[in-house]
Design a protein around this motif. Structure first.
Motif, PDB file in Angstrom:
ATOM      1  N   GLY A  10     -25.450 -45.868 -47.871  1.00  0.00           N
ATOM      2  CA  GLY A  10     -24.537 -46.320 -46.838  1.00  0.00           C
ATOM      3  C   GLY A  10     -23.730 -45.167 -46.290  1.00  0.00           C
ATOM      4  N   HIS A  79     -18.158 -54.309 -44.178  1.00  0.00           N
ATOM      5  CA  HIS A  79     -18.266 -53.523 -45.407  1.00  0.00           C
ATOM      6  C   HIS A  79     -19.115 -54.210 -46.469  1.00  0.00           C
ATOM      7  CE1 HIS A  79     -14.726 -51.667 -43.535  1.00  0.00           C
ATOM      8  NE2 HIS A  79     -14.959 -50.616 -44.274  1.00  0.00           N
ATOM      9  N   PHE A  82     -22.613 -53.018 -47.535  1.00  0.00           N
ATOM     10  CA  PHE A  82     -22.832 -51.899 -48.458  1.00  0.00           C
ATOM     11  C   PHE A  82     -23.191 -52.386 -49.864  1.00  0.00           C
ATOM     12  CE2 PHE A  82     -19.738 -49.056 -45.892  1.00  0.00           C
ATOM     13  CZ  PHE A  82     -20.785 -48.448 -45.225  1.00  0.00           C
ATOM     14  N   CYS A  85     -26.186 -50.871 -51.624  1.00  0.00           N
ATOM     15  CA  CYS A  85     -26.354 -49.416 -51.569  1.00  0.00           C
ATOM     16  C   CYS A  85     -26.099 -48.776 -52.933  1.00  0.00           C
ATOM     17  CB  CYS A  85     -25.403 -48.809 -50.540  1.00  0.00           C
ATOM     18  SG  CYS A  85     -25.777 -49.282 -48.838  1.00  0.00           S
ATOM     19  N   VAL A  88     -22.670 -44.604 -51.189  1.00  0.00           N
ATOM     20  CA  VAL A  88     -22.029 -44.695 -49.872  1.00  0.00           C
ATOM     21  C   VAL A  88     -21.240 -43.410 -49.637  1.00  0.00           C
ATOM     22  CG1 VAL A  88     -20.330 -45.881 -48.434  1.00  0.00           C
ATOM     23  CG2 VAL A  88     -21.901 -47.214 -49.857  1.00  0.00           C
ATOM     24  N   GLU A  90     -18.446 -41.779 -47.217  1.00  0.00           N
ATOM     25  CA  GLU A  90     -17.395 -42.050 -46.230  1.00  0.00           C
ATOM     26  C   GLU A  90     -17.298 -40.875 -45.263  1.00  0.00           C
ATOM     27  OE1 GLU A  90     -14.096 -40.360 -44.825  1.00  0.00           O
ATOM     28  OE2 GLU A  90     -14.101 -40.144 -46.999  1.00  0.00           O
ATOM     29  N   VAL A 106     -14.421 -49.960 -49.225  1.00  0.00           N
ATOM     30  CA  VAL A 106     -15.833 -49.809 -49.577  1.00  0.00           C
ATOM     31  C   VAL A 106     -16.047 -50.094 -51.053  1.00  0.00           C
ATOM     32  CG1 VAL A 106     -17.736 -48.175 -49.791  1.00  0.00           C
ATOM     33  CG2 VAL A 106     -16.343 -48.195 -47.716  1.00  0.00           C
ATOM     34  N   LEU A 110     -18.941 -52.538 -53.609  1.00  0.00           N
ATOM     35  CA  LEU A 110     -20.043 -51.860 -54.278  1.00  0.00           C
ATOM     36  C   LEU A 110     -20.301 -52.433 -55.667  1.00  0.00           C
ATOM     37  CD1 LEU A 110     -19.363 -48.097 -53.440  1.00  0.00           C
ATOM     38  CD2 LEU A 110     -20.859 -49.721 -52.263  1.00  0.00           C
TER      39      LEU A 110
END
Length: 285
Positions: A10, A79, A82, A85, A88, A90, A106, A110
């Motif tokens: 991501g 968001h 994500f 993923c 990720v 940023e 985020v 996750l």
């Protein structure tokens, strides 16, 4: 063992840097999800990434066609997308409050096994890690602009970064076909600290009338084999971006990083470099 990248990556933010990061992971074989703030920004990000993909295809850097590569790319404004993923990255603007808020948002989406990285070019990775629930799964992956052409990624380790991530981050960079430079967290890391110091001195030389921007850059390109002069590079990065970095470094390291008045004046006039068509040099937009 050959270097590899995560299968699902991501990227938060699809501006010039985020689009370049997404492009790099796509070419390395990852499925990439880019999340932007709204639909208009997401459309613009998709155009940037597909433009980079088209250029890669035209150069013969990859095989296939644009439709095939675009199928590996997803754009979103949520968001929650994500969630699947493995990593990720940023890539939002260099603002402490914005990055902290973005990273925390985020992280909440996750899996506990996922990794999180920041593309900050100057902010404290230790400090950002301290704002997260799982700081051991967080590091800095500082990409350079333009990402498709740059061969360097600065891997920034915080005091919290776990041993597994320390090894994996280097493998990921190598899997992208780039060279990792590993540094411990410090103001400006290695690249920004040295790069900004040279740029600030070059700007002071223009301000003092020592030489023209062209001659200053030629001195470094021809005399020291810089691939691009410090003033042209400042135009590429953006004077506003470098001003923010210089102000942060001044607060951390002292007045030797104080931005020249010329730099402040140019930013105030909107002369930000390539993105506005004018900086130390002129550009066709």
């Amino acid at each position: 063992m050959p270097a590899t990248v995560p299968a699902a990556v991501g990227v938060l933010g699809g501006g010039r840097m985020g689009a370049g990061i997404a492009h790099a992971f796509l070419l390395a074989g990852a499925q990439v999800t880019v999340v932007e703030r709204d639909g208009q920004a997401a459309e613009a990000a998709q155009e940037r990434i597909e433009r980079d993909l088209s250029r890669s295809l035209e150069r013969g850097a990859v095989d296939g066609n644009l439709d095939e590569w675009s199928q590996k790319l997803s754009l979103s404004v949520d968001h929650a997308d994500f969630a699947g993923c493995e990593l990720v990255v940023e890539a939002v603007p260099e603002s402490w409050d914005l990055k902290v808020s973005a990273l925390q948002q985020v992280e909440r989406h996750l899996a506990e096994s996922a990794w999180l990285a920041t593309n900050t070019s100057s902010l404290s990775v230790d400090g950002l890690a301290g704002q997260l629930a799982r700081p051991e799964r967080f590091c800095g992956l500082h990409f350079f602009n333009p990402v498709p052409a740059s061969k360097l990624v600065e891997v920034v380790l915080s005091k919290h970064t776990g041993e597994e991530l320390r090894a994996l981050s280097v493998q990921w960079v190598e899997g992208l076909g780039k060279t990792p430079v590993v540094v411990n967290d410090a103001p400006g890391f290695a690249s920004s600290r040295l790069g900004v110091a040279i740029a600030l001195e070059a700007i002071r030389m223009v301000e003092e009338g020592v030489a023209s921007p062209e001659d200053i850059d030629n001195a470094m390109v021809l005399g020291y084999r810089f691939p691009v002069g410090p003033l042209a590079l400042t135009d590429i990065v953006g004077l506003d971006v470098r001003l923010g970095i210089a102000e942060y470094l001044e607060s951390e390291l002292g007045e030797r990083f104080a931005p020249p008045q010329l730099m402040r004046d140019m930013v105030a006039r909107g002369e930000l470099g390539r993105k506005t068509g004018r900086g130390f040099f002129h550009y066709n937009r």
